[in-house]
Design an enzyme around this catalytic site. Structure first.
Site, PDB file in Angstrom:
ATOM      1  N   LYS A  17      46.854  11.714 -19.724  1.00 60.88           N
ATOM      2  CA  LYS A  17      47.970  12.369 -19.015  1.00 60.88           C
ATOM      3  C   LYS A  17      48.384  13.694 -19.670  1.00 60.88           C
ATOM      4  O   LYS A  17      48.974  14.554 -19.028  1.00 60.88           O
ATOM      5  CB  LYS A  17      49.156  11.395 -18.935  1.00 60.88           C
ATOM      6  CG  LYS A  17      48.798  10.152 -18.112  1.00 60.88           C
ATOM      7  CD  LYS A  17      49.877   9.077 -18.150  1.00 60.88           C
ATOM      8  CE  LYS A  17      49.402   7.830 -17.395  1.00 60.88           C
ATOM      9  NZ  LYS A  17      50.360   6.709 -17.508  1.00 60.88           N
TER      10      LYS A  17
ATOM     11  N   TYR B 160      56.770   6.355 -24.152  1.00 57.34           N
ATOM     12  CA  TYR B 160      57.629   5.553 -23.261  1.00 57.34           C
ATOM     13  C   TYR B 160      58.959   5.246 -23.936  1.00 57.34           C
ATOM     14  O   TYR B 160      59.538   6.121 -24.579  1.00 57.34           O
ATOM     15  CB  TYR B 160      56.898   4.273 -22.814  1.00 57.34           C
ATOM     16  CG  TYR B 160      55.508   4.542 -22.340  1.00 57.34           C
ATOM     17  CD1 TYR B 160      55.295   5.363 -21.233  1.00 57.34           C
ATOM     18  CD2 TYR B 160      54.400   4.019 -22.983  1.00 57.34           C
ATOM     19  CE1 TYR B 160      54.016   5.634 -20.780  1.00 57.34           C
ATOM     20  CE2 TYR B 160      53.119   4.284 -22.537  1.00 57.34           C
ATOM     21  CZ  TYR B 160      52.940   5.091 -21.446  1.00 57.34           C
ATOM     22  OH  TYR B 160      51.682   5.360 -21.006  1.00 57.34           O
TER      23      TYR B 160
ATOM     24  N   VAL C 134      47.416   2.564 -23.369  1.00 52.10           N
ATOM     25  CA  VAL C 134      47.335   1.107 -23.555  1.00 52.10           C
ATOM     26  C   VAL C 134      45.963   0.641 -24.046  1.00 52.10           C
ATOM     27  O   VAL C 134      45.786  -0.527 -24.354  1.00 52.10           O
ATOM     28  CB  VAL C 134      47.735   0.300 -22.300  1.00 52.10           C
ATOM     29  CG1 VAL C 134      49.217   0.444 -22.010  1.00 52.10           C
ATOM     30  CG2 VAL C 134      46.883   0.657 -21.107  1.00 52.10           C
TER      31      VAL C 134
ATOM     32  N   TYR D 223      43.440   8.706 -10.399  1.00 50.21           N
ATOM     33  CA  TYR D 223      44.278   8.283 -11.535  1.00 50.21           C
ATOM     34  C   TYR D 223      43.590   7.176 -12.350  1.00 50.21           C
ATOM     35  O   TYR D 223      43.489   7.270 -13.579  1.00 50.21           O
ATOM     36  CB  TYR D 223      45.642   7.810 -11.006  1.00 50.21           C
ATOM     37  CG  TYR D 223      46.513   7.164 -12.054  1.00 50.21           C
ATOM     38  CD1 TYR D 223      47.241   7.931 -12.955  1.00 50.21           C
ATOM     39  CD2 TYR D 223      46.591   5.768 -12.159  1.00 50.21           C
ATOM     40  CE1 TYR D 223      48.023   7.329 -13.937  1.00 50.21           C
ATOM     41  CE2 TYR D 223      47.372   5.170 -13.130  1.00 50.21           C
ATOM     42  CZ  TYR D 223      48.088   5.955 -14.016  1.00 50.21           C
ATOM     43  OH  TYR D 223      48.848   5.357 -14.997  1.00 50.21           O
TER      44      TYR D 223
ATOM     45  N   SER E 168      46.441   6.360 -20.993  1.00 45.61           N
ATOM     46  CA  SER E 168      47.484   7.367 -20.720  1.00 45.61           C
ATOM     47  C   SER E 168      47.382   8.626 -21.570  1.00 45.61           C
ATOM     48  O   SER E 168      48.111   9.579 -21.310  1.00 45.61           O
ATOM     49  CB  SER E 168      48.866   6.751 -20.926  1.00 45.61           C
ATOM     50  OG  SER E 168      49.167   5.967 -19.818  1.00 45.61           O
TER      51      SER E 168
HETATM   52  N1  GLU Z   1      46.085   3.131 -16.655  1.00 43.15           N
HETATM   53  C1  GLU Z   1      47.243   2.505 -17.255  1.00 43.15           C
HETATM   54  C2  GLU Z   1      48.214   2.084 -16.193  1.00 43.15           C
HETATM   55  O1  GLU Z   1      48.358   2.796 -15.230  1.00 43.15           O
HETATM   56  C3  GLU Z   1      47.862   3.491 -18.187  1.00 43.15           C
HETATM   57  C4  GLU Z   1      49.018   2.930 -18.962  1.00 43.15           C
HETATM   58  C5  GLU Z   1      49.059   3.440 -20.376  1.00 43.15           C
HETATM   59  O2  GLU Z   1      48.055   3.764 -20.979  1.00 43.15           O
HETATM   60  O3  GLU Z   1      50.152   3.494 -20.912  1.00 43.15           O
HETATM   61  O4  GLU Z   1      48.848   1.057 -16.283  1.00 43.15           O
END
Ligand code: GLU
Length: 309
Positions: free
Chosen positions: A67, A243, A261, A191, A64
């Site tokens: 992002k 988050y 993650v 994605y 993430s």
């Molecule tokens: N590719 C992971 C997902 O979509 C990203 C989640 C993350 O890194 O927080 O679950």
């Protein structure tokens, strides 16, 4: 050795010895194999001094953290119109939560939860084939880190594709509200692949530099975004980058940051430094356990919290 070098080496040593490491993400099978003992830290300051500790040259899945960069690209493409498709409020919910989407008519709370990042990916994809959109994202990372060797780990992308049931649910749900323009499979393909970009702490800290210096890389003088945009991306990182652990991260570390993650965190000390840390074990909110502890130690020892003190 500079103070920064000493602090980074000290923290890397301390983190190596800690027994509490959190739990490696296993819902993406490829990530479950990563050694929980790995730890890397890289800090690059305003003068371009780079301090590295631990496994700072080992590539990991940025997940993430990508992002932050897709948000930057999407804002470059459609400007503030992006905010008609995605909000910028903290969600207070887990990264893959679906609950708010129904009440808020398919508009995700922010660009960093999965639903929001899928909407941002849709914006980047519009007018392109998936391959071109992905190429644009990867080239952007290579340009920012000044390193054309950065690649996508296709085994991680394939692994996430196989178990991406929740992300499919989120995307289909948003599509049902008319929030997404492109076919769901195309959006998710891009994605999953941008989440699977593999980078080291050193490369990531370099890529984040423009956010620490008002949108400009101070070494090359190249402007990536306007100062106002860099400031706003930092604001969203501070409020939404971890988050439902974003409040705790601001309280303890006091810097804009974005976790993934894969166990990485990119943190920005405005005007001072770009920092990347990696420790694969996660806490209950899906954020790197030791990564956060290391960043707390770094901001305390360097006096870098944006809140002073
Ligand atoms: N590719 C992971 C997902 O979509 C990203 C989640 C993350 O890194 O927080 O679950």
């Amino acid at each position: 050795m500079s103070k920064l070098d000493c602090v980074v080496k000290e923290i890397a040593d301390e983190m190596r010895q800690r027994p509490d490491r959190g739990a490696v993400a296993d819902y993406i099978a490829e990530l479950a194999h990563i050694d929980p003992k790995a730890f890397g830290l890289a800090v690059i300051d305003a003068d371009g001094e780079l301090a590295c500790g631990g496994d700072c040259d080992t590539s990991f899945s940025i997940q993430s953290i990508s992002k932050v960069f897709t948000l930057t690209l999407a804002l470059g493409k459609v400007g503030d119109r992006l905010w008609q498709r995605v909000g910028r409020e903290p969600s207070g919910s887990p990264f893959n939560s679906i609950v708010q989407l129904e009440r808020e008519r398919g508009i995700p709370r922010n660009p960093f939860i999965n639903a929001g990042a899928i909407a941002v990916t849709d914006v980047i994809l519009s007018g392109h084939q998936p391959r071109e959109a992905l190429g644009e994202i990867l080239r952007f990372m290579q340009f920012l880190a000044d390193d054309p060797s950065i690649t996508i780990d296709s085994a991680v992308a394939a692994s996430e594709d196989r178990t991406g049931f929740r992300n499919r649910a989120l995307a289909n749900y948003m599509k049902s509200f008319g929030v997404l323009e492109n076919p769901v499979d195309f959006i998710l393909g891009v994605y999953f692949h941008h989440c699977a970009i593999a980078m080291s702490c050193r490369q990531l800290a370099l890529a984040g530099r423009f956010l620490a210096h008002q949108g400009r890389n101070p070494s090359t003088g190249l402007s990536v975004v306007q100062p106002e945009r860099a400031r706003r991306i930092n604001a969203i990182m501070l409020t939404c980058g971890h988050y439902d652990g974003s409040g705790e991260f601001a309280y303890r570390v006091g810097l804009p940051g974005k976790s993934g993650v894969g166990g990485g965190i990119l943190a920005i000390a405005p005007g001072k430094a770009s920092v990347a840390v990696w420790s694969p074990g996660l806490d209950a909110s899906g954020n790197s356990h030791l990564g956060r502890i290391a960043l707390e130690a770094l901001t305390n020892r360097m006096g870098w919290s944006i809140f002073g003190g």
